[in-house]
Scaffold this active site. Structure first.
Site, PDB file in Angstrom:
ATOM      1  N   LEU A  15       0.896  -1.151   0.000  1.00  0.00           N
ATOM      2  CA  LEU A  15       0.000   0.000   0.000  1.00  0.00           C
ATOM      3  C   LEU A  15       0.932   1.197   0.000  1.00  0.00           C
ATOM      4  O   LEU A  15       1.851   1.259   0.827  1.00  0.00           O
ATOM      5  CB  LEU A  15      -0.898   0.028   1.242  1.00  0.00           C
ATOM      6  N   ASP A  16       0.736   2.143  -0.909  1.00  0.00           N
ATOM      7  CA  ASP A  16       1.682   3.242  -0.998  1.00  0.00           C
ATOM      8  C   ASP A  16       1.578   4.188   0.195  1.00  0.00           C
ATOM      9  O   ASP A  16       0.681   4.070   1.037  1.00  0.00           O
ATOM     10  CB  ASP A  16       1.564   3.977  -2.340  1.00  0.00           C
ATOM     11  N   PHE A  17       2.505   5.119   0.263  1.00  0.00           N
ATOM     12  CA  PHE A  17       2.651   6.029   1.399  1.00  0.00           C
ATOM     13  C   PHE A  17       1.347   6.750   1.742  1.00  0.00           C
ATOM     14  O   PHE A  17       1.012   6.949   2.909  1.00  0.00           O
ATOM     15  CB  PHE A  17       3.745   7.055   1.061  1.00  0.00           C
ATOM     16  N   SER A  76      -1.761   5.758   1.037  1.00  0.00           N
ATOM     17  CA  SER A  76      -2.924   4.864   1.134  1.00  0.00           C
ATOM     18  C   SER A  76      -2.985   4.204   2.507  1.00  0.00           C
ATOM     19  O   SER A  76      -1.980   4.126   3.214  1.00  0.00           O
ATOM     20  CB  SER A  76      -2.855   3.781   0.049  1.00  0.00           C
ATOM     21  N   ARG A 115      -4.338   4.276  -8.969  1.00  0.00           N
ATOM     22  CA  ARG A 115      -3.938   5.655  -9.253  1.00  0.00           C
ATOM     23  C   ARG A 115      -3.631   5.822 -10.748  1.00  0.00           C
ATOM     24  O   ARG A 115      -4.008   6.824 -11.369  1.00  0.00           O
ATOM     25  CB  ARG A 115      -2.730   6.050  -8.413  1.00  0.00           C
TER      26      ARG A 115
END
Length: 253
Positions: free
Chosen positions: A102-104, A106, A202
Site C-alpha cells: 500500500l503506498d505512502f 494509502s 492511481r
C-alpha cells in the site's frame, strides 16, 4: 537452495540481512564459514553466530492483518527517514513479509506472513481486492466501460511514482464497482480488482485525468479489515486460516 534464501525462509533475517551476515563471516555451513552465493543441500547444517538454524515445516506459518495508516512506508527501511510499518508493529514481526504494498498515501488492510511461499502465492493470486476510493471528478461512461472491460495503456506513468520506470500497463476488468456519492466535484466509490500492480488504481484513473485523493483497502480475498483500529494488528481468525489452507491447496494442484 541459495544460502541467503534458506536463511530468509527459516529465520528472522531478510535476504539482505542474510547477505550481510554471510559477508561478515557470521554464517557457517556445517563447520565451514559460508561465502556469498553458497547453496544449501540436504543434510547441511546452518549456523548463524553459532546458533543452529532449523528448517521450518512448510505447513507451519503465521499470517497477520495490519491496519496501515497513511504516512507509513511498506518497507524494511526508508532512506528518507519516513516512518515504516515495522515501527508500529511489535518487534516479533520484524521478519514478516508484506503481501504486496500500500503506498505512502494509502491506508487499510495489509497482510504480512513469516512464510515467503505464502506471501508469493497471495501476491500473485487473482483473489479479489476491495477498495474504497475518493476521486477528484466524476465517473463518466468511458471510465465505467474501462472498469468493466479492462484497459491497456502504452503510457501508464501518470499516477505512478516519479522514480518508478514502469511505462505501459494492462488492467484486467474490475470485478465490480459501486458509486457511493457524487458531490462538490468529488466521487466516492467502492471497487474490486484482482491484481496488485504498482499504483494500479492511481494509474487507471489518471488515464482519464481523474486524480485519486484517497485509497483504503478493506478486503483481500478471504481476509477483511472489519473494525480493526488504525495501526492495530491481529492474527487471522480460524475461518480465515481454513480458507487460506484451501486456497494454497488449490494453488498446488
Amino acid at each position: 537452495m541459495r544460502l541467503n534464501q534458506y536463511l530468509a525462509h527459516n529465520s528472522q533475517y531478510s535476504r539482505r540481512e542474510a547477505d550481510r551476515l554471510i559477508n561478515e563471516g557470521c554464517v557457517k555451513i556445517n563447520h565451514r564459514i559460508a561465502k556469498l552465493g553458497d547453496s544449501v543441500y540436504k543434510n547441511d547444517k546452518i549456523f548463524v553466530n553459532g546458533q543452529f538454524i532449523k528448517e521450518k515445516d512448510k505447513n507451519q506459518y503465521s499470517v497477520i492483518i495490519y491496519h496501515k495508516p497513511k504516512g507509513e512506508i511498506v518497507s524494511k527501511k526508508d532512506d528518507r527517514g519516513r516512518r515504516i510499518i515495522y515501527d508500529s508493529l511489535p518487534s516479533g514481526f520484524s521478519h514478516f513479509i508484506p503481501v504486496g504494498r500500500l503506498d505512502f498515501a494509502s491506508n487499510g488492510l495489509l497482510m504480512l506472513t513469516d512464510s515467503p511461499m505464502v506471501a508469493q502465492k497471495l501476491m500473485h493470486s487473482s483473489l479479489e481486492r476491495i477498495y474504497y476510493l475518493k476521486i477528484k471528478g466524476y465517473v463518466n461512461e468511458q471510465i465505467k466501460r474501462s472498469m468493466l472491460e479492462g484497459l491497456k495503456l502504452e503510457d501508464a506513468r501518470a499516477g505512478g511514482h516519479r522514480l518508478n520506470n514502469i511505462q505501459s500497463m494492462e488492467f484486467a476488468p474490475f470485478t465490480g464497482f459501486e458509486i457511493i456519492q457524487e458531490s462538490g466535484g468529488y466521487t466516492r466509490l467502492k471497487v474490486g480488482i484482482v491484481e496488485g500492480q504498482n499504483r494500479e488504481l492511481r494509474r487507471f484513473f489518471a488515464a482519464f485525468d481523474t486524480h485519486v485523493m484517497d485509497i483504503k483497502r478493506v478486503r483481500f480475498g478471504f481476509a477483511s479489515l472489519g473494525k480493526l483500529a488504525l495501526q492495530k494488528w491481529r492474527f487471522l481468525e480460524k475461518s480465515e486460516y481454513t480458507k487460506l489452507h484451501h486456497f494454497l491447496k488449490k494453488e498446488s494442484e
